[in-house]
Motif scaffolding. Sequence first.
Motif, PDB file in Angstrom:
ATOM      1  N   ARG A 356     -43.664   8.924  27.333  1.00 31.38           N
ATOM      2  CA  ARG A 356     -43.429   9.629  26.066  1.00 31.38           C
ATOM      3  C   ARG A 356     -41.939   9.647  25.730  1.00 31.38           C
ATOM      4  O   ARG A 356     -41.538   9.378  24.596  1.00 31.38           O
ATOM      5  CB  ARG A 356     -43.974  11.059  26.163  1.00 31.38           C
ATOM      6  CG  ARG A 356     -43.708  11.893  24.911  1.00 31.38           C
ATOM      7  CD  ARG A 356     -44.029  13.367  25.154  1.00 31.38           C
ATOM      8  NE  ARG A 356     -43.450  14.213  24.100  1.00 31.38           N
ATOM      9  CZ  ARG A 356     -43.234  15.508  24.219  1.00 31.38           C
ATOM     10  NH1 ARG A 356     -43.541  16.129  25.352  1.00 31.38           N
ATOM     11  NH2 ARG A 356     -42.701  16.201  23.233  1.00 31.38           N
ATOM     12  N   TRP A 357     -41.083   9.962  26.737  1.00 30.78           N
ATOM     13  CA  TRP A 357     -39.647  10.072  26.480  1.00 30.78           C
ATOM     14  C   TRP A 357     -39.062   8.715  26.062  1.00 30.78           C
ATOM     15  O   TRP A 357     -38.313   8.628  25.093  1.00 30.78           O
ATOM     16  CB  TRP A 357     -38.924  10.605  27.716  1.00 30.78           C
ATOM     17  CG  TRP A 357     -37.474  10.900  27.458  1.00 30.78           C
ATOM     18  CD1 TRP A 357     -36.950  12.045  26.943  1.00 30.78           C
ATOM     19  CD2 TRP A 357     -36.380  10.011  27.658  1.00 30.78           C
ATOM     20  NE1 TRP A 357     -35.586  11.932  26.822  1.00 30.78           N
ATOM     21  CE2 TRP A 357     -35.206  10.698  27.250  1.00 30.78           C
ATOM     22  CE3 TRP A 357     -36.264   8.708  28.148  1.00 30.78           C
ATOM     23  CZ2 TRP A 357     -33.942  10.117  27.323  1.00 30.78           C
ATOM     24  CZ3 TRP A 357     -35.007   8.127  28.208  1.00 30.78           C
ATOM     25  CH2 TRP A 357     -33.862   8.831  27.799  1.00 30.78           C
ATOM     26  N   TRP A 358     -39.418   7.660  26.792  1.00 36.70           N
ATOM     27  CA  TRP A 358     -38.879   6.347  26.453  1.00 36.70           C
ATOM     28  C   TRP A 358     -39.435   5.827  25.125  1.00 36.70           C
ATOM     29  O   TRP A 358     -38.801   5.000  24.461  1.00 36.70           O
ATOM     30  CB  TRP A 358     -39.145   5.348  27.578  1.00 36.70           C
ATOM     31  CG  TRP A 358     -38.178   5.515  28.728  1.00 36.70           C
ATOM     32  CD1 TRP A 358     -38.396   6.166  29.902  1.00 36.70           C
ATOM     33  CD2 TRP A 358     -36.834   5.034  28.782  1.00 36.70           C
ATOM     34  NE1 TRP A 358     -37.282   6.121  30.693  1.00 36.70           N
ATOM     35  CE2 TRP A 358     -36.302   5.426  30.032  1.00 36.70           C
ATOM     36  CE3 TRP A 358     -36.029   4.311  27.911  1.00 36.70           C
ATOM     37  CZ2 TRP A 358     -35.003   5.114  30.425  1.00 36.70           C
ATOM     38  CZ3 TRP A 358     -34.735   4.000  28.298  1.00 36.70           C
ATOM     39  CH2 TRP A 358     -34.230   4.398  29.540  1.00 36.70           C
ATOM     40  N   SER A 359     -40.604   6.299  24.711  1.00 42.43           N
ATOM     41  CA  SER A 359     -41.122   5.899  23.398  1.00 42.43           C
ATOM     42  C   SER A 359     -40.239   6.441  22.282  1.00 42.43           C
ATOM     43  O   SER A 359     -40.095   5.802  21.228  1.00 42.43           O
ATOM     44  CB  SER A 359     -42.569   6.372  23.217  1.00 42.43           C
ATOM     45  OG  SER A 359     -42.643   7.780  23.032  1.00 42.43           O
ATOM     46  N   LEU A 360     -39.626   7.614  22.500  1.00 44.90           N
ATOM     47  CA  LEU A 360     -38.669   8.143  21.528  1.00 44.90           C
ATOM     48  C   LEU A 360     -37.461   7.219  21.413  1.00 44.90           C
ATOM     49  O   LEU A 360     -36.942   6.980  20.318  1.00 44.90           O
ATOM     50  CB  LEU A 360     -38.207   9.546  21.946  1.00 44.90           C
ATOM     51  CG  LEU A 360     -39.263  10.648  22.030  1.00 44.90           C
ATOM     52  CD1 LEU A 360     -38.634  11.929  22.573  1.00 44.90           C
ATOM     53  CD2 LEU A 360     -39.877  10.898  20.663  1.00 44.90           C
ATOM     54  N   VAL A 361     -37.018   6.700  22.573  1.00 43.34           N
ATOM     55  CA  VAL A 361     -35.891   5.765  22.581  1.00 43.34           C
ATOM     56  C   VAL A 361     -36.264   4.491  21.836  1.00 43.34           C
ATOM     57  O   VAL A 361     -35.506   3.996  20.991  1.00 43.34           O
ATOM     58  CB  VAL A 361     -35.466   5.445  24.029  1.00 43.34           C
ATOM     59  CG1 VAL A 361     -34.371   4.379  24.047  1.00 43.34           C
ATOM     60  CG2 VAL A 361     -34.999   6.714  24.747  1.00 43.34           C
ATOM     61  N   GLU A 362     -37.452   3.948  22.125  1.00 43.75           N
ATOM     62  CA  GLU A 362     -37.880   2.711  21.471  1.00 43.75           C
ATOM     63  C   GLU A 362     -38.013   2.903  19.961  1.00 43.75           C
ATOM     64  O   GLU A 362     -37.569   2.052  19.172  1.00 43.75           O
ATOM     65  CB  GLU A 362     -39.208   2.231  22.044  1.00 43.75           C
ATOM     66  CG  GLU A 362     -39.710   0.962  21.370  1.00 43.75           C
ATOM     67  CD  GLU A 362     -41.002   0.434  21.961  1.00 43.75           C
ATOM     68  OE1 GLU A 362     -41.605  -0.475  21.356  1.00 43.75           O
ATOM     69  OE2 GLU A 362     -41.415   0.923  23.037  1.00 43.75           O
ATOM     70  N   ASN A 363     -38.620   3.995  19.548  1.00 38.50           N
ATOM     71  CA  ASN A 363     -38.832   4.216  18.116  1.00 38.50           C
ATOM     72  C   ASN A 363     -37.512   4.380  17.363  1.00 38.50           C
ATOM     73  O   ASN A 363     -37.410   4.022  16.185  1.00 38.50           O
ATOM     74  CB  ASN A 363     -39.715   5.443  17.899  1.00 38.50           C
ATOM     75  CG  ASN A 363     -41.137   5.222  18.371  1.00 38.50           C
ATOM     76  OD1 ASN A 363     -41.607   4.088  18.451  1.00 38.50           O
ATOM     77  ND2 ASN A 363     -41.825   6.299  18.711  1.00 38.50           N
ATOM     78  N   SER A 364     -36.503   4.922  18.043  1.00 36.44           N
ATOM     79  CA  SER A 364     -35.199   5.083  17.403  1.00 36.44           C
ATOM     80  C   SER A 364     -34.362   3.810  17.488  1.00 36.44           C
ATOM     81  O   SER A 364     -33.783   3.380  16.498  1.00 36.44           O
ATOM     82  CB  SER A 364     -34.430   6.234  18.066  1.00 36.44           C
ATOM     83  OG  SER A 364     -33.094   6.268  17.617  1.00 36.44           O
ATOM     84  N   TRP A 365     -34.319   3.216  18.678  1.00 38.95           N
ATOM     85  CA  TRP A 365     -33.330   2.178  18.971  1.00 38.95           C
ATOM     86  C   TRP A 365     -33.861   0.763  18.811  1.00 38.95           C
ATOM     87  O   TRP A 365     -33.157  -0.154  18.403  1.00 38.95           O
ATOM     88  CB  TRP A 365     -32.810   2.381  20.394  1.00 38.95           C
ATOM     89  CG  TRP A 365     -31.549   1.633  20.690  1.00 38.95           C
ATOM     90  CD1 TRP A 365     -31.419   0.497  21.431  1.00 38.95           C
ATOM     91  CD2 TRP A 365     -30.229   1.972  20.262  1.00 38.95           C
ATOM     92  NE1 TRP A 365     -30.102   0.116  21.503  1.00 38.95           N
ATOM     93  CE2 TRP A 365     -29.350   1.008  20.784  1.00 38.95           C
ATOM     94  CE3 TRP A 365     -29.710   3.002  19.493  1.00 38.95           C
ATOM     95  CZ2 TRP A 365     -27.970   1.042  20.560  1.00 38.95           C
ATOM     96  CZ3 TRP A 365     -28.341   3.039  19.264  1.00 38.95           C
ATOM     97  CH2 TRP A 365     -27.495   2.073  19.789  1.00 38.95           C
ATOM     98  N   GLY A 366     -35.122   0.553  19.177  1.00 40.09           N
ATOM     99  CA  GLY A 366     -35.694  -0.786  19.134  1.00 40.09           C
ATOM    100  C   GLY A 366     -35.624  -1.483  20.481  1.00 40.09           C
ATOM    101  O   GLY A 366     -35.041  -0.991  21.444  1.00 40.09           O
ATOM    102  N   ILE A 367     -36.227  -2.661  20.545  1.00 44.10           N
ATOM    103  CA  ILE A 367     -36.346  -3.420  21.785  1.00 44.10           C
ATOM    104  C   ILE A 367     -35.108  -4.282  22.012  1.00 44.10           C
ATOM    105  O   ILE A 367     -34.619  -4.940  21.093  1.00 44.10           O
ATOM    106  CB  ILE A 367     -37.614  -4.290  21.749  1.00 44.10           C
ATOM    107  CG1 ILE A 367     -38.864  -3.396  21.822  1.00 44.10           C
ATOM    108  CG2 ILE A 367     -37.636  -5.311  22.877  1.00 44.10           C
ATOM    109  CD1 ILE A 367     -40.167  -4.140  21.688  1.00 44.10           C
ATOM    110  N   SER A 368     -34.580  -4.273  23.245  1.00 41.10           N
ATOM    111  CA  SER A 368     -33.389  -5.054  23.591  1.00 41.10           C
ATOM    112  C   SER A 368     -33.720  -6.354  24.317  1.00 41.10           C
ATOM    113  O   SER A 368     -33.036  -7.357  24.143  1.00 41.10           O
ATOM    114  CB  SER A 368     -32.453  -4.215  24.480  1.00 41.10           C
ATOM    115  OG  SER A 368     -31.959  -3.089  23.787  1.00 41.10           O
ATOM    116  N   GLN A 369     -34.748  -6.331  25.154  1.00 40.94           N
ATOM    117  CA  GLN A 369     -35.092  -7.496  25.969  1.00 40.94           C
ATOM    118  C   GLN A 369     -36.477  -8.024  25.592  1.00 40.94           C
ATOM    119  O   GLN A 369     -37.370  -7.245  25.244  1.00 40.94           O
ATOM    120  CB  GLN A 369     -35.098  -7.133  27.459  1.00 40.94           C
ATOM    121  CG  GLN A 369     -33.818  -6.527  27.966  1.00 40.94           C
ATOM    122  CD  GLN A 369     -32.717  -7.560  28.130  1.00 40.94           C
ATOM    123  OE1 GLN A 369     -32.952  -8.765  28.086  1.00 40.94           O
ATOM    124  NE2 GLN A 369     -31.498  -7.089  28.340  1.00 40.94           N
TER     125      GLN A 369
END
Length: 710
Positions: A356-369
Amino acid sequence: MLNLLRTYIDRQTLISIRNLYITITNPIFSLISPNMTAINDPEPEFDPYQPSTPVSYPIKTLEHLKLRTYFNSFHFQFNKASVEIDHNGVDDVTLPNRRRMIVCHDMQGGYTDDKWIQGGSNADAYAIWHWYLIDVFIYFSHYLVTLPPPSWVNTAHKHGVKVLGTFIVEWDDGRLIANELLETTTVAKMYAERLSELAVALGFDGWLINMEVSLDIEKIPVLKEFVGHLTQVMHSSKSGSIVIWYDSVTIEGELNWQNQLNEHNKPFFDICDGIFMNYTWKENYPKLSAAVAGNRKFDVYMGIDVFGRGTYGDGQWTTNVALDVIKKDDVSAALFAPGWVYQTKQPPDFQTAQNRWWSLVENSWGISQSYPKALPFYSNFDQGHGYHLSIDGKLVSEAPWNNLSNQSFQPCLEFSGDTTTETIQAFVDFTEASYSGGGNITFKGVLEDHAYSTRRIFHGELHLGNAPLYFSYSVKSVGSSLIGLCLHFTNTNEVEKKTSILLASCGDTLITTERFSSNFSRVIMPRHVKKIEAKPEWVIQDSSVIMDGSTLTGIHAVCYKSNPKSESHNQNILSSSEYYAVLGHISIKSSTNDIVFPRASEWHVESQNLDWGTSSEGHKTVSLNIIWTLKSKVVSLFSKYNIYVEYEASEPAQESKYVGVALVEAFYVSEFLVPTGVSSLKFIIQACAFDGASQNLADSPFLRMHVDVL
């Protein structure tokens, strides 16, 4: 006490509390014993030069750094990372010219479960598996020289993520160390070369430099020489390496966190690869920093303390608030202490809270790799911990374990958090016996007979030629539940064209094709289907596809049910709408040819540090270091080595027993219990290839130890 406070209080306040704490307590402790101090707790005695279970550990003094004592340690040979960073066949190893994400782990002081190089026994050990959101990983602790355990380097490199160690001086003792470090330019450069040597020898990618002390102004030119020389030596010694400066001491020698790039810290930024800004910045600081950085704005990493502690946006479950601001102003981000999720035991459980926490990061920041990017590609979805371990469908251990080096390419599963609206839930499961490793992806939910559901597994960037791709994947399912793979391709030779291909599960070809032809560009049936003899519930399906000049951009699981008319006799195990299936592994290769492993006779195997002993119960034990090399002196290209043992006696030898895994060509056996009546031990080294294949045990190199030597 200070370690406990560090979890909740920001850095500036903590320094004030510490100084007050020392002022009050040191006189009291000196009355009790002149040899006692208030802030230094005794640590268990550890002799790194004596053979013992391999561990990772930091360097605590400048003297040890200067004298290179680490290289004489018994543990040095085990601490070398074995996985080169995956550049996916591209020569360019520099950081991408875009916003980037640093993750600085700072988990419970470092060197916890991850210090056990050959693995530990905590199935619930901390791990990160959202590597596709990260560009650089920093292993952080409050020791002078923090050396990343090889398990973190191996799994990060596998996912294309660079890894940095930490050099930190802090508190009053740190100022004394800094003065010694910066005694002269010659001395400072020598220490920079020692740090570079360590990074190159151990296989990680550079350093975070945190000079968190105030300095006399005359030391600043020497400090600049130290930082600049370390950066130059790292660049010349290791391609793609980086040195990051932490926003701490200023160019005037003051310990004064700026929280933005400005004239007080830019001279350090100018001589290294980036700056990690302190956490208590204000909303306009990213924009101001970008203006100062100019064309190096992506080298500015705005810090976010996940614990909060005065950070912009308050961290924790609102970490994305700060990320949104940083993204808007187009600079980079640095997440500090994402282990907050684990350390504070966020409900309902670590797996769910972490996703759940990392999904917040993905939804804000996007995919890097993105992966897959290169072949062969293999994933068994292992997170590097579990309650059992399987190899090629066979359960080899039911003991709890953790070893981040075992972590396979991690699936990019999307997390919605709302199970009530999900037709099919997809999650990594550790309860079911795996096909390989310690985890599977389980798909469960409700699905009507003629419906289907897709779930993302990998976000790829695999450029293809005119040769076929060969896919293989293992499935275990119940009733009429089936799993296929949906492959997304793009082709930009002329106008961008998107294609979706279904690699269907086994079944009636005509019915399957008619059913899905309107939903996918093409439907491909398996060219080969087989069951594991020892575990017939696992079905392995092989398919192939040719997409000349295209790029594989995504792999999704397709969950559907077989045609009602052809359902098997066990269809009543589930109700008509229930769905349950497990994906055990995915393999993608450019050839169907099996790897040819070297014969046992082509290896040289020896033992070192042999030590026979007796357990507290009176049973015989043995400790030894097993080392193996190819006689041809060619560097072996294997992902890991499984270690087994066979007990040999007058009776027929027993089945091989799994002992552990090695990522280097050495394995230390510690106080191994020798069963009564065993005349010899045969330790077998099973080589494993990057495509998931493993050598037959009967053909593998081995070391035979005769027990009757006592």
